[in-house]
Scaffold this active site. Structure first.
Site, PDB file in Angstrom:
ATOM      1  N   LYS A  39       0.836  -1.201   0.000  1.00  0.00           N
ATOM      2  CA  LYS A  39       0.000   0.000   0.000  1.00  0.00           C
ATOM      3  C   LYS A  39       0.878   1.261   0.000  1.00  0.00           C
ATOM      4  O   LYS A  39       2.092   1.171   0.230  1.00  0.00           O
ATOM      5  CB  LYS A  39      -0.910  -0.023   1.225  1.00  0.00           C
ATOM      6  CG  LYS A  39      -0.132  -0.031   2.533  1.00  0.00           C
ATOM      7  CD  LYS A  39      -0.982  -0.525   3.695  1.00  0.00           C
ATOM      8  CE  LYS A  39      -0.153  -0.481   4.973  1.00  0.00           C
ATOM      9  NZ  LYS A  39      -0.805  -1.190   6.083  1.00  0.00           N
ATOM     10  N   TYR A 249      15.921  29.877   6.179  1.00  0.00           N
ATOM     11  CA  TYR A 249      14.794  30.576   6.786  1.00  0.00           C
ATOM     12  C   TYR A 249      15.020  30.784   8.276  1.00  0.00           C
ATOM     13  O   TYR A 249      15.479  29.887   8.980  1.00  0.00           O
ATOM     14  CB  TYR A 249      13.502  29.780   6.593  1.00  0.00           C
ATOM     15  CG  TYR A 249      12.922  29.931   5.208  1.00  0.00           C
ATOM     16  CD1 TYR A 249      12.545  31.183   4.719  1.00  0.00           C
ATOM     17  CD2 TYR A 249      12.745  28.820   4.395  1.00  0.00           C
ATOM     18  CE1 TYR A 249      12.003  31.325   3.448  1.00  0.00           C
ATOM     19  CE2 TYR A 249      12.197  28.943   3.136  1.00  0.00           C
ATOM     20  CZ  TYR A 249      11.823  30.198   2.658  1.00  0.00           C
ATOM     21  OH  TYR A 249      11.297  30.327   1.411  1.00  0.00           O
TER      22      TYR A 249
HETATM   23  C1  LIG Z   1       0.089  -2.037   6.687  1.00  0.00           C
HETATM   24  C2  LIG Z   1      -0.418  -3.342   7.141  1.00  0.00           C
HETATM   25  C3  LIG Z   1       0.443  -4.427   7.283  1.00  0.00           C
HETATM   26  C4  LIG Z   1       1.960  -4.296   7.212  1.00  0.00           C
HETATM   27  O1  LIG Z   1       2.416  -3.786   8.444  1.00  0.00           O
HETATM   28  P1  LIG Z   1       3.965  -3.470   8.740  1.00  0.00           P
HETATM   29  O2  LIG Z   1       3.958  -3.003  10.136  1.00  0.00           O
HETATM   30  O3  LIG Z   1       4.374  -2.406   7.788  1.00  0.00           O
HETATM   31  O4  LIG Z   1       4.725  -4.732   8.538  1.00  0.00           O
HETATM   32  C5  LIG Z   1      -0.120  -5.668   7.564  1.00  0.00           C
HETATM   33  N1  LIG Z   1      -1.471  -5.796   7.731  1.00  0.00           N
HETATM   34  C6  LIG Z   1      -2.314  -4.765   7.635  1.00  0.00           C
HETATM   35  C7  LIG Z   1      -3.770  -4.965   7.843  1.00  0.00           C
HETATM   36  C8  LIG Z   1      -1.817  -3.490   7.352  1.00  0.00           C
HETATM   37  O5  LIG Z   1      -2.664  -2.454   7.286  1.00  0.00           O
END
Ligand SMILES: *Cc1c(COP(=O)(O)O)cnc(C)c1O
Length: 349
Positions: A39, A249
């Protein structure tokens, strides 16, 4: 990506390290299959390239958040690969979801009704076991709620697997207790950190994200997970500060002696947030070139007094060890990855 514009900032991405990280997580997952959370554009690295490389290494199960992300990856969804959409299906998603080869992860009775009434095919189901984010309440009658669905994977998600908390075991036991109650081909609980809790947490399928990309979710992973991402930025100008000159800045850095400074094409709009002001560095031949003054939207300044050879047009690595960077900037390792913006050329080596 073919393009004739060369950006003045890039991410050097180590494909061998990505694959090695997945293989370590796969090994740590024991008999369970090891998937990949891709994702948020593969946590900033580029979801399509990550998916292609991990599929080639043997990864079969991929996870994204929404249908826009899934649509972009569908062309890569060859036979034997599976793509799950963690946020389920809204009304607005249904037309797309029904035609897609990706599966929704259904989280609410409303989503289940929507999917069932539309004659949707295989799906996944999320059960909340104590995080109280997405998922059917584990205390409810999940057997009745999921009746009639063709469930590929039943899953839950750990709230604090990166810490040693009683809640981990509590969630694991609640999830294990539901195994007879929901008819699914596979069960899945562990994210990157969850994998490190051992065999009891692995069930049939694990879902790492962070550790694939070089994040260290727990100390157990420290000596095994390799860095994947190195931001690099080009020097736009080299200049000299003399005692009394300030830079950037709000003039938060004032020179007390002569400094040679390189101005780099990188800033907070690229995810290099202001928490790095006065704390970050560029790296050259293993030496740190400290950041001076405040991070701007598109620019930073680093001290190159020690390197008379460095010139306008040269490229410098940015120090981006995720654990150190997290401690220095106050951002989580997740934020350091997913904030990497659209302006980088992403170069896989
Ligand atoms: C993002 C996510 C993961 C992966 O988690 P990490 O901590 O990045 O390994 C696994 N399961 C779900 C439901 C998630 O939303």
């Amino acid at each position: 990506m073919m393009q004739d514009y060369v950006a003045p900032l890039r991410l050097r991405l180590d494909g061998a390290a990505l694959v090695a990280n997945w293989r370590w997580l796969d090994g740590m997952s024991g008999g369970a299959a090891c998937g990949a959370a891709i994702k948020a554009n593969g946590y900033g690295l580029g979801a399509a390239e990550v998916m292609r490389r991990l599929a080639q290494a043997g990864c079969r199960d991929f996870f994204v958040s929404n249908w826009g992300e899934a649509a972009a990856l569908e062309p890569l969804l060859e036979d034997g690969l599976s793509l799950s959409v963690l946020h389920g299906v809204r009304d607005e998603d249904m037309r797309h979801a029904l035609a897609s080869r990706a599966r929704p992860v259904l989280s609410t009775p409303t989503q289940i009704a929507r999917w069932r009434e539309a004659g949707g095919g295989a799906c996944d189901v999320m059960i909340d076991t104590g995080m109280n984010r997405l998922g059917l309440d584990w205390r409810g009658d999940v057997t009745a709620m999921t009746a009639g669905l063709r469930i590929e994977t039943v899953m839950s998600h750990l709230a604090s697997a990166d810490e040693d908390r009683p809640l981990n075991r509590v969630q694991r036991d609640r999830f294990a207790g539901l195994q007879g109650a929901v008819t699914a081909r596979r069960a899945s609980l562990a994210n990157s950190a969850g994998i490190c809790h051992g065999g009891d947490f692995h069930f049939d399928l694990t879902r790492p994200g962070l550790a694939l990309y070089g994040g260290i979710p727990r100390p157990e992973a420290q000596d095994h997970i390799r860095a994947v991402v190195t931001p690099q930025a080009q020097i736009l100008q080299r200049r000299t500060l003399i005692a009394g000159d300030s830079i950037g800045y709000n003039a938060i850095f004032t020179a007390t002696r002569t400094h040679e400074v390189a101005i780099l094409n990188l800033g907070y709009a690229d995810g290099y947030l202001r928490g790095f002001s006065g704390r970050g560095a560029a790296l050259l031949d293993g030496a740190r070139l400290p950041l001076l003054g405040r991070v701007s939207m598109d620019l930073i300044a680093v001290d190159v007094t020690a390197r008379p050879d460095v010139a306008e047009g040269d490229w410098l690595d940015i120090a981006y060890d995720l654990r150190e960077g997290s401690a220095a900037s106050g951002l989580s390792q997740y934020e350091l990855l997913t904030g990497l913006g659209a302006r980088y050329d992403r170069i896989w080596a």
